[in-house]
Write an enzyme that holds these catalytic residues in place. Structure first.
Site, PDB file in Angstrom:
ATOM      1  N   ASP A 291      52.327   3.833  32.248  1.00 60.26           N
ATOM      2  CA  ASP A 291      52.401   4.412  30.906  1.00 60.26           C
ATOM      3  C   ASP A 291      53.864   4.622  30.522  1.00 60.26           C
ATOM      4  O   ASP A 291      54.708   3.772  30.824  1.00 60.26           O
ATOM      5  CB  ASP A 291      51.614   5.730  30.881  1.00 60.26           C
ATOM      6  CG  ASP A 291      51.009   6.034  29.530  1.00 60.26           C
ATOM      7  OD1 ASP A 291      51.781   6.386  28.615  1.00 60.26           O
ATOM      8  OD2 ASP A 291      49.788   5.920  29.377  1.00 60.26           O
TER       9      ASP A 291
ATOM     10  N   HIS B 235      53.100  10.654  26.134  1.00 64.69           N
ATOM     11  CA  HIS B 235      51.797  10.023  26.339  1.00 64.69           C
ATOM     12  C   HIS B 235      51.442   9.909  27.821  1.00 64.69           C
ATOM     13  O   HIS B 235      50.314  10.226  28.233  1.00 64.69           O
ATOM     14  CB  HIS B 235      51.804   8.642  25.679  1.00 64.69           C
ATOM     15  CG  HIS B 235      50.479   7.957  25.665  1.00 64.69           C
ATOM     16  ND1 HIS B 235      50.046   7.136  26.684  1.00 64.69           N
ATOM     17  CD2 HIS B 235      49.498   7.949  24.727  1.00 64.69           C
ATOM     18  CE1 HIS B 235      48.851   6.656  26.389  1.00 64.69           C
ATOM     19  NE2 HIS B 235      48.489   7.136  25.210  1.00 64.69           N
TER      20      HIS B 235
ATOM     21  N   ASN C 111      41.686   1.474  20.137  1.00 61.73           N
ATOM     22  CA  ASN C 111      41.409   2.419  19.053  1.00 61.73           C
ATOM     23  C   ASN C 111      41.284   1.752  17.685  1.00 61.73           C
ATOM     24  O   ASN C 111      41.735   2.302  16.683  1.00 61.73           O
ATOM     25  CB  ASN C 111      42.520   3.476  18.992  1.00 61.73           C
ATOM     26  CG  ASN C 111      42.680   4.219  20.287  1.00 61.73           C
ATOM     27  OD1 ASN C 111      41.713   4.466  20.999  1.00 61.73           O
ATOM     28  ND2 ASN C 111      43.912   4.571  20.615  1.00 61.73           N
TER      29      ASN C 111
ATOM     30  N   SER D 277      42.973   6.351  25.167  1.00 61.70           N
ATOM     31  CA  SER D 277      43.975   6.729  26.167  1.00 61.70           C
ATOM     32  C   SER D 277      43.581   8.005  26.890  1.00 61.70           C
ATOM     33  O   SER D 277      43.889   8.178  28.076  1.00 61.70           O
ATOM     34  CB  SER D 277      45.333   6.966  25.501  1.00 61.70           C
ATOM     35  OG  SER D 277      46.043   5.784  25.321  1.00 61.70           O
TER      36      SER D 277
END
Length: 570
Positions: A137, A170, A261, A332
């Site tokens: 990530d 994130h 998404n 996520s």
């Protein structure tokens, strides 16, 4: 000039020879660009080689023509899969794991049904102790209270960005969900922050592949190849090289990826499209749900999704301060919930990857999620119980239904549902009266008066001249139940889309040109939309074929047979 990734199967020596072959091809391929950055990478699981090279499309075509090449694809941008962010909290107070969890997702995955037991602490017989979770990530906030004494060494694949700093938030958020002390599913697991996305939240396909290969090699060299969990809350356009990399890693480890998404088919994105075979020990692709057990409005869906988990409005750790937190949404956030449960399962089953992954899927509760979309599995993540024997059996599922079709006049056709407006519920049959548009133009672009249609009318309109949305809005104002678009030049329908902010309350779909011309002549026929397995037998083509054969056998016309038996055609 572009960056490309070529994939072949072969040894390290064969991979190096292939790299040299690309250099030779570059010299022989007419171009004004220079070859730069050519390098080889190979997983330690399978002999899968990824060669990244820069050059124009002529060079890419020349490489693609080589016999050993599986594919050549652009080196695409990959991004973090967070749908939206809420206001960041500057700090929080840490609380022990045996109190009501701050993250509602923890509440949901330790109980099979709603309502949430918010006054009951999150409980699990396992903590993930001894299991490594690699978060590929934006990095992890190494100073955060959620990860004290449980962080392994990080690694950065982003130039000039430290592996000890998460400049985005994130990655820390995902790590907190997977294994945070307060927010996490597996608060005993060890976290490795692998930075493959920049502070801006994006990276490249080859950088992600580098990260995957590092993780596999690190686990092999430092932990004797013991199964680990690889969590990837990221995605981009469909890319076979990236799919090959996560699939290769899944041969030894539990690999969990985000569905995406875009409220679309997960099979159109990577690494999401590598999923769909988790029961066969492949990659696990995760969709998102909200607090009401509905599919999150942004979540991708389809046959490449393996399981759903909480992903809307999830609170977890953040970048910056040691007590920072934030509440955000996305697949996520659903992905690390599954990664955390995977760690619990590995601990429970003494690092037997197949047993762990099998129980992760078989322990999920069936049928709780609304609007999963057709071909998505209606499976909601659950934590393991304290039974340490064989995995629990797979949940009983209903019989497989035939794919949805649109039927009228005893004939059925394929269609594509629109990407705007309410979703079709294919768990039941939708029906109505077929009418041609009452607009003064055949494309339905001009408004009609209220009451033009009855509440049971399904309006047929031809594609063209104005937005799909406008056609549906006009039919809705006129009182219609649904809209059928038909192609104006081809028999290949596609999902109609709309990118504005306005809403309609009736569904729509598209059929091909040939079908549309047939439907135009079938006004006032009843239209059925859904799985033919659920339709009345009289409405399907097979029943009408039997009717024709029966009439012929007894020497009657179909009309005479109908009169004699009191039945009729669909």
């Amino acid at each position: 000039e572009n960056s490309w990734i070529a994939t072949i199967n072969g040894s390290q020596e064969e991979c190096e020879a292939f790299r040299n072959r690309i250099v030779e091809l570059r010299r022989r391929t007419p171009s004004t660009s220079e070859v730069v950055g050519i390098e080889t990478r190979q997983t330690s699981i399978e002999t899968t080689c990824f060669v990244t090279f820069d050059g124009d499309s002529a060079l890419a075509e020349a490489v693609r023509a080589e016999v050993e090449v599986q594919n050549v694809e652009p080196n695409l941008v990959v991004k973090a899969e967070a749908a939206r962010r809420r206001r960041r909290r500057k700090g929080k107070t840490n609380t022990p794991i045996n109190v009501s969890p701050v993250n509602w997702g923890l509440n949901r995955i330790d109980q099979p049904d709603l309502p949430l037991s918010e006054d009951v602490p999150f409980t699990t017989a396992y903590t993930g102790e001894g299991v490594n979770i690699y978060i590929i990530d934006t990095g992890v906030n190494t100073n955060h209270n959620e990860f004290v004494n449980r962080l392994g060494p990080g690694k950065s694949f982003i130039p000039r960005e430290s592996d000890e700093v998460d400049g985005n938030g994130h990655g820390s958020h995902c790590a907190g969900i997977a294994a945070g002390t307060t927010y996490g599913v597996a608060p005993g697991a060890t976290i490795f922050g692998i930075k493959a996305l920049s502070a801006g939240g994006s990276g490249s396909t080859d950088g992600i592949i580098d990260a995957i290969e590092y993780v596999v090699a690190h686990q092999k060299n430092k932990f004797n190849g013991a199964p680990a969990v690889i969590s990837m809350s990221l995605g981009g356009g469909k890319n076979q090289a990236l799919n090959s990399a996560v699939t290769a890693a899944s041969k030894k480890h539990i690999v969990v990826v985000a569905a995406g998404n875009d409220n679309s088919d997960a099979c159109s994105y990577s690494p999401a499209s590598a999923g769909g075979n988790a029961r066969g020990m492949g990659v696990i692709t995760v969709g998102s749900t909200d607090r009401t057990d509905s599919r999150s409005s942004f979540s991708n869906y389809g046959s490449c999704v393996d399981i759903f988990a909480p992903g809307s409005a999830i609170t977890s750790a953040w970048m910056g301060r040691a007590d920072a937190s934030n509440t955000i949404s996305g697949t996520s956030m659903a992905t690390p919930h599954v990664a955390g449960v995977a760690a619990l399962m590995l601990q429970k089953h003494a690092f037997d990857r197949e047993l762990a992954q099998h129980e992760l899927l078989s322990a999920a509760v069936y049928g709780r999620i609304a609007d999963v979309k057709y071909s998505s599995p209606n499976l909601l993540l659950q934590t393991p119980n304290d039974y340490t024997g064989p995995p629990t059996p797979q949940p009983t599922t209903p019989p497989t239904l035939a794919p949805p079709q649109i039927c009228a006049n005893g004939k059925c056709f394929d269609f594509e549902p629109s990407k705007f407006g309410p979703s079709w519920d294919f768990s039941k049959v939708f029906s109505g009266n077929l009418v041609n548009t009452r607009s003064s133009d055949k494309q339905g672009c001009k408004p009609v008066a209220r009451g033009t249609y009855s509440s049971n009318d399904i309006v047929l309109v031809e594609r063209g001249l104005c937005l799909f949305f406008d056609k549906v809005a006009h039919a809705e104002k006129g009182g219609a139940k649904a809209v059928i678009f038909f192609q104006d030049s081809t028999d290949a329908p596609f999902p109609a889309n709309y990118y504005g902010n306005s809403q309609v309350e009736i569904p729509s779909l598209m059929i091909g040109l040939s079908e549309g011309l047939k439907f135009r002549g079938w006004e006032d026929e009843t239209v059925f939309i859904g799985s033919t397995s659920l339709m009345p037998e009289s409405e399907t083509p097979s029943r009408n074929r039997r009717r024709k054969r029966k009439a012929k056998a007894v020497g009657l016309s179909e009309a005479e047979l109908d009169e004699a038996t009191g039945t009729g055609a669909a």
